[in-house]
Scaffold this motif. Structure first.
Motif, PDB file in Angstrom:
ATOM      1  N   ARG A 203      -3.585  -3.367   3.066  1.00 23.32           N
ATOM      2  CA  ARG A 203      -3.266  -2.519   1.902  1.00 23.32           C
ATOM      3  C   ARG A 203      -4.354  -1.469   1.701  1.00 23.32           C
ATOM      4  O   ARG A 203      -4.062  -0.281   1.470  1.00 23.32           O
ATOM      5  N   ALA A 204      -5.609  -1.895   1.787  1.00 27.76           N
ATOM      6  CA  ALA A 204      -6.715  -0.950   1.629  1.00 27.76           C
ATOM      7  C   ALA A 204      -6.725   0.085   2.748  1.00 27.76           C
ATOM      8  O   ALA A 204      -7.026   1.266   2.513  1.00 27.76           O
TER       9      ALA A 204
ATOM     10  N   LYS B  87      -4.543  -7.848   1.822  1.00 28.27           N
ATOM     11  CA  LYS B  87      -5.416  -6.954   1.060  1.00 28.27           C
ATOM     12  C   LYS B  87      -6.159  -5.988   1.967  1.00 28.27           C
ATOM     13  O   LYS B  87      -6.385  -4.827   1.605  1.00 28.27           O
ATOM     14  N   THR B  88      -6.547  -6.438   3.160  1.00 29.92           N
ATOM     15  CA  THR B  88      -7.217  -5.548   4.106  1.00 29.92           C
ATOM     16  C   THR B  88      -6.285  -4.439   4.569  1.00 29.92           C
ATOM     17  O   THR B  88      -6.664  -3.263   4.616  1.00 29.92           O
TER      18      THR B  88
ATOM     19  N   GLY C 117       0.803  -1.212   0.000  1.00 30.49           N
ATOM     20  CA  GLY C 117       0.000   0.000   0.000  1.00 30.49           C
ATOM     21  C   GLY C 117       0.835   1.261   0.000  1.00 30.49           C
ATOM     22  O   GLY C 117       0.474   2.258  -0.651  1.00 30.49           O
TER      23      GLY C 117
ATOM     24  N   THR D 117      -6.059   4.567   2.557  1.00 36.28           N
ATOM     25  CA  THR D 117      -6.935   5.635   3.070  1.00 36.28           C
ATOM     26  C   THR D 117      -6.164   6.738   3.793  1.00 36.28           C
ATOM     27  O   THR D 117      -6.706   7.823   4.004  1.00 36.28           O
TER      28      THR D 117
END
Length: 300
Positions: free
Chosen positions: A182-183, A179-180, A125, A187
């Protein structure tokens, strides 16, 4: 001459004073959590399970390996609240001691999975570009395999044992965690304080550790709490099929596996350990849902 305040101005001033001296975001989230009755019920059950695990020696009337050959396969009674198994062992005592195994192993699997997948997700990320593309494509390959099948394959290669089980579970949870995280980093990575840190020459590692992760920790914690129930269920599943915790360790899935052959003549051998697993998983799910609602800023 002093200006007279209109009723509308008084209401506005009252709101401004209230906002200036209002509660912190943490206290506000805690109040929202307390309003969720189902979440509080789940949290209370989790707290009780932790106490059971800590004080298992005082709660269990027998040790988990103690056998009574004169009380083999007996149903629930005052002497044996959950009955006995095919070896004369008290099922209530084994379920109580099982909390010492199922809960810590599930938590350890989540911590290991968050450390492994979370690190990759944070790096992907923050760096973006080719680094992000390579890491995410690798995660896509791992995610193409169902987590339970991945864990079974890993345990089959590494062998039985707690260490091998934790490694297998962490690899199984890695894609979803990556993936969580990274998201969550996406933000906050373009925030002003991050740009300011870059402008004054702060190192990338410091930016990640001091700025990005702390400000994205809410989403990460919510995901971790929700994973605990899934981890306990997966550990029990692996033990049930014989590739997880091996007997005579009183893990709930192993107790369930030992009693499945006697389900017709002694349903209590599978009923009570199954209820322990179900109660624990539901409690963590309820608490995770309440925590998500309390910390989600869109619900303020």
């Amino acid at each position: 001459m002093a200006k007279m305040e209109t009723p509308a101005m008084k209401r506005i001033n009252k709101k401004n004073k209230k906002g200036a001296g209002g509660a912190s975001p943490a206290k506000d989230a805690w109040r929202r959590l307390l309003r969720n009755k189902m979440s509080i019920a789940g949290m209370a059950v989790i707290f009780c399970l932790i106490l059971i695990a800590v004080f298992a020696d005082m709660i269990a009337p027998y040790t988990y390996q103690e056998q009574n050959y004169s009380a083999i396969s007996q149903g629930p009674s005052l002497e044996h609240l959950f009955g006995t198994d095919n070896m004369g062992r008290d099922i209530f005592s084994r379920c109580v001691y099982g909390a010492r195994w199922s809960l810590p192993i599930g938590l350890l699997c989540v911590v290991a999975g968050m450390a492994l997948g979370g690190s990759l997700g944070v790096i992907a990320g923050y760096c973006g570009g080719k680094v992000d593309n390579v890491i995410m494509r690798v995660m896509d390959v791992f995610q193409a395999i169902p987590p339970i099948l991945m864990a079974i394959a890993m345990v089959a290669v590494l062998g039985n044992g707690i260490t091998q089980l934790v490694v297998a579970m962490s690899v199984a949870f890695m894609p979803n965690v990556a993936k969580t995280c990274r998201a969550a980093i996406f933000t906050v990575k373009d925030s002003e304080y991050v740009e300011a840190s870059k402008a004054i020459g702060v190192s990338q590692a410091t930016i990640i550790v001091r700025h990005l992760v702390p400000n994205a920790i809410g989403v990460i914690v919510i995901n971790a709490v929700g994973m605990v129930g899934a981890a306990i269920l997966m550990v029990s599943t692996l033990s049930y099929i014989g590739v997880g915790i091996v007997p005579p360790t009183p893990e709930w899935g192993a107790i369930l596996s030992a009693g499945k052959e006697y389900i017709r003549s002694g349903v209590h051998m599978v009923l009570f350990p199954g209820l322990m697993i179900m109660l624990t998983v539901i409690s963590f799910n309820l608490f995770g849902d309440g925590l998500r609602d309390a910390l989600d800023p869109r619900l303020k």
